[in-house]
Design a protein around this motif. Structure first.
Motif, PDB file in Angstrom:
ATOM      1  N   MET A   1       0.836  -1.182   0.000  1.00  8.89           N
ATOM      2  CA  MET A   1       0.000   0.000   0.000  1.00  8.89           C
ATOM      3  C   MET A   1       0.876   1.239   0.000  1.00  8.89           C
ATOM      4  O   MET A   1       1.898   1.279   0.667  1.00  8.89           O
ATOM      5  CB  MET A   1      -0.902   0.028   1.221  1.00  8.89           C
ATOM      6  N   ASP A   2       0.419   2.223  -0.708  1.00  7.95           N
ATOM      7  CA  ASP A   2       1.152   3.472  -0.779  1.00  7.95           C
ATOM      8  C   ASP A   2       0.849   4.356   0.414  1.00  7.95           C
ATOM      9  O   ASP A   2      -0.270   4.396   0.912  1.00  7.95           O
ATOM     10  CB  ASP A   2       0.795   4.233  -2.057  1.00  7.95           C
ATOM     11  N   GLU A   3       1.868   5.065   0.840  1.00  6.52           N
ATOM     12  CA  GLU A   3       1.721   6.015   1.928  1.00  6.52           C
ATOM     13  C   GLU A   3       1.568   7.413   1.341  1.00  6.52           C
ATOM     14  O   GLU A   3       2.295   7.795   0.434  1.00  6.52           O
ATOM     15  CB  GLU A   3       2.951   5.962   2.831  1.00  6.52           C
ATOM     16  N   THR A   4       0.609   8.149   1.855  1.00  8.44           N
ATOM     17  CA  THR A   4       0.402   9.530   1.451  1.00  8.44           C
ATOM     18  C   THR A   4       0.666  10.408   2.658  1.00  8.44           C
ATOM     19  O   THR A   4       0.116  10.181   3.731  1.00  8.44           O
ATOM     20  CB  THR A   4      -1.040   9.751   0.953  1.00  8.44           C
ATOM     21  N   ILE A   5       1.519  11.405   2.472  1.00 10.34           N
ATOM     22  CA  ILE A   5       1.867  12.297   3.577  1.00 10.34           C
ATOM     23  C   ILE A   5       1.373  13.697   3.248  1.00 10.34           C
ATOM     24  O   ILE A   5       1.587  14.205   2.144  1.00 10.34           O
ATOM     25  CB  ILE A   5       3.382  12.319   3.820  1.00 10.34           C
ATOM     26  N   PHE A   6       0.721  14.301   4.231  1.00 10.03           N
ATOM     27  CA  PHE A   6       0.285  15.695   4.122  1.00 10.03           C
ATOM     28  C   PHE A   6       1.019  16.503   5.177  1.00 10.03           C
ATOM     29  O   PHE A   6       1.205  16.061   6.307  1.00 10.03           O
ATOM     30  CB  PHE A   6      -1.231  15.818   4.330  1.00 10.03           C
ATOM     31  N   TYR A   7       1.415  17.706   4.785  1.00  3.96           N
ATOM     32  CA  TYR A   7       2.136  18.620   5.670  1.00  3.96           C
ATOM     33  C   TYR A   7       1.224  19.807   5.950  1.00  3.96           C
ATOM     34  O   TYR A   7       0.558  20.312   5.051  1.00  3.96           O
ATOM     35  CB  TYR A   7       3.420  19.094   4.999  1.00  3.96           C
ATOM     36  N   LEU A  17       2.706  16.877  10.388  1.00  3.03           N
ATOM     37  CA  LEU A  17       2.464  16.034   9.222  1.00  3.03           C
ATOM     38  C   LEU A  17       1.617  14.857   9.631  1.00  3.03           C
ATOM     39  O   LEU A  17       1.581  14.475  10.798  1.00  3.03           O
ATOM     40  CB  LEU A  17       3.771  15.579   8.574  1.00  3.03           C
ATOM     41  N   ARG A  18       0.931  14.316   8.651  1.00  2.16           N
ATOM     42  CA  ARG A  18       0.140  13.103   8.846  1.00  2.16           C
ATOM     43  C   ARG A  18       0.430  12.162   7.685  1.00  2.16           C
ATOM     44  O   ARG A  18       0.435  12.589   6.533  1.00  2.16           O
ATOM     45  CB  ARG A  18      -1.354  13.406   8.869  1.00  2.16           C
ATOM     46  N   ALA A  19       0.636  10.904   8.025  1.00  2.00           N
ATOM     47  CA  ALA A  19       0.852   9.881   7.009  1.00  2.00           C
ATOM     48  C   ALA A  19      -0.369   8.972   6.979  1.00  2.00           C
ATOM     49  O   ALA A  19      -0.855   8.536   8.018  1.00  2.00           O
ATOM     50  CB  ALA A  19       2.105   9.081   7.329  1.00  2.00           C
ATOM     51  N   TYR A  20      -0.855   8.724   5.802  1.00  8.70           N
ATOM     52  CA  TYR A  20      -2.026   7.871   5.612  1.00  8.70           C
ATOM     53  C   TYR A  20      -1.628   6.670   4.767  1.00  8.70           C
ATOM     54  O   TYR A  20      -0.955   6.811   3.747  1.00  8.70           O
ATOM     55  CB  TYR A  20      -3.139   8.633   4.899  1.00  8.70           C
ATOM     56  N   VAL A  21      -2.086   5.492   5.187  1.00  8.05           N
ATOM     57  CA  VAL A  21      -1.861   4.264   4.431  1.00  8.05           C
ATOM     58  C   VAL A  21      -3.179   3.512   4.367  1.00  8.05           C
ATOM     59  O   VAL A  21      -3.796   3.235   5.395  1.00  8.05           O
ATOM     60  CB  VAL A  21      -0.785   3.378   5.096  1.00  8.05           C
ATOM     61  N   GLY A  22      -3.608   3.202   3.177  1.00  6.45           N
ATOM     62  CA  GLY A  22      -4.809   2.399   3.006  1.00  6.45           C
ATOM     63  C   GLY A  22      -6.078   3.052   3.511  1.00  6.45           C
ATOM     64  O   GLY A  22      -6.976   2.365   3.982  1.00  6.45           O
ATOM     65  N   VAL A  23      -6.171   4.366   3.426  1.00  8.91           N
ATOM     66  CA  VAL A  23      -7.347   5.085   3.888  1.00  8.91           C
ATOM     67  C   VAL A  23      -8.107   5.589   2.669  1.00  8.91           C
ATOM     68  O   VAL A  23      -7.532   6.174   1.761  1.00  8.91           O
ATOM     69  CB  VAL A  23      -6.941   6.275   4.796  1.00  8.91           C
ATOM     70  N   ASP A  24      -9.403   5.364   2.655  1.00  7.74           N
ATOM     71  CA  ASP A  24     -10.214   5.813   1.528  1.00  7.74           C
ATOM     72  C   ASP A  24     -10.566   7.296   1.629  1.00  7.74           C
ATOM     73  O   ASP A  24     -10.619   7.994   0.636  1.00  7.74           O
ATOM     74  CB  ASP A  24     -11.510   4.995   1.436  1.00  7.74           C
ATOM     75  N   GLU A  25     -10.791   7.748   2.861  1.00 10.17           N
ATOM     76  CA  GLU A  25     -11.184   9.134   3.058  1.00 10.17           C
ATOM     77  C   GLU A  25     -10.179   9.817   3.976  1.00 10.17           C
ATOM     78  O   GLU A  25      -9.928   9.371   5.090  1.00 10.17           O
ATOM     79  CB  GLU A  25     -12.584   9.210   3.683  1.00 10.17           C
ATOM     80  N   ILE A  26      -9.617  10.902   3.489  1.00 10.17           N
ATOM     81  CA  ILE A  26      -8.625  11.649   4.261  1.00 10.17           C
ATOM     82  C   ILE A  26      -9.291  12.886   4.855  1.00 10.17           C
ATOM     83  O   ILE A  26      -9.957  13.641   4.157  1.00 10.17           O
ATOM     84  CB  ILE A  26      -7.432  12.048   3.378  1.00 10.17           C
ATOM     85  N   THR A  27      -9.103  13.060   6.154  1.00 10.13           N
ATOM     86  CA  THR A  27      -9.642  14.223   6.843  1.00 10.13           C
ATOM     87  C   THR A  27      -8.471  15.091   7.298  1.00 10.13           C
ATOM     88  O   THR A  27      -7.577  14.623   7.997  1.00 10.13           O
ATOM     89  CB  THR A  27     -10.452  13.790   8.084  1.00 10.13           C
TER      90      THR A  27
END
Length: 93
Positions: A1-7, A17-27
């Motif tokens: 799964m890909d990791e998505t990072i938001f700053y 920062l927040r790292a998301y893995v395998g999340v359909d909805e990002i808040t």
């Protein structure tokens, strides 16, 4: 799964920062501004530099106070060794 990072830049000026893995909805955090990685790293470096400058200033003030205490104790007639021990100041050799 890909990791998505938001700053983020938070309303109080802090960055996070927040790292998301395998999340359909990002808040995203409320009232936070999304930053690029470069903006985040730049702001973080500035914050860390400010903290280090403040810490250095505090250390300098503490050292100046120790020296003033040492000199006052010497003026009162205490031996240098005792004045150093009481004040926490180490005079130059």
């Amino acid at each position: 799964m890909d990791e998505t990072i938001f700053y983020y830049l938070n309303p109080d000026g802090a960055v996070s920062l927040r790292a998301y893995v395998g999340v359909d909805e990002i808040t995203h955090p409320q009232d936070a501004v999304i930053l690029t990685r470069e903006e985040y790293e730049s702001r973080l470096a500035a914050i860390e530099a400010q903290h280090e400058a403040e810490a250095a200033a505090t250390r300098d003030q503490e050292q100046a106070q120790k020296r003033a205490d040492y000199e006052a104790l010497i003026t009162l007639g205490l031996p240098a060794e005792s004045a150093a021990r009481i004040s926490g100041y180490t005079p130059p050799s």
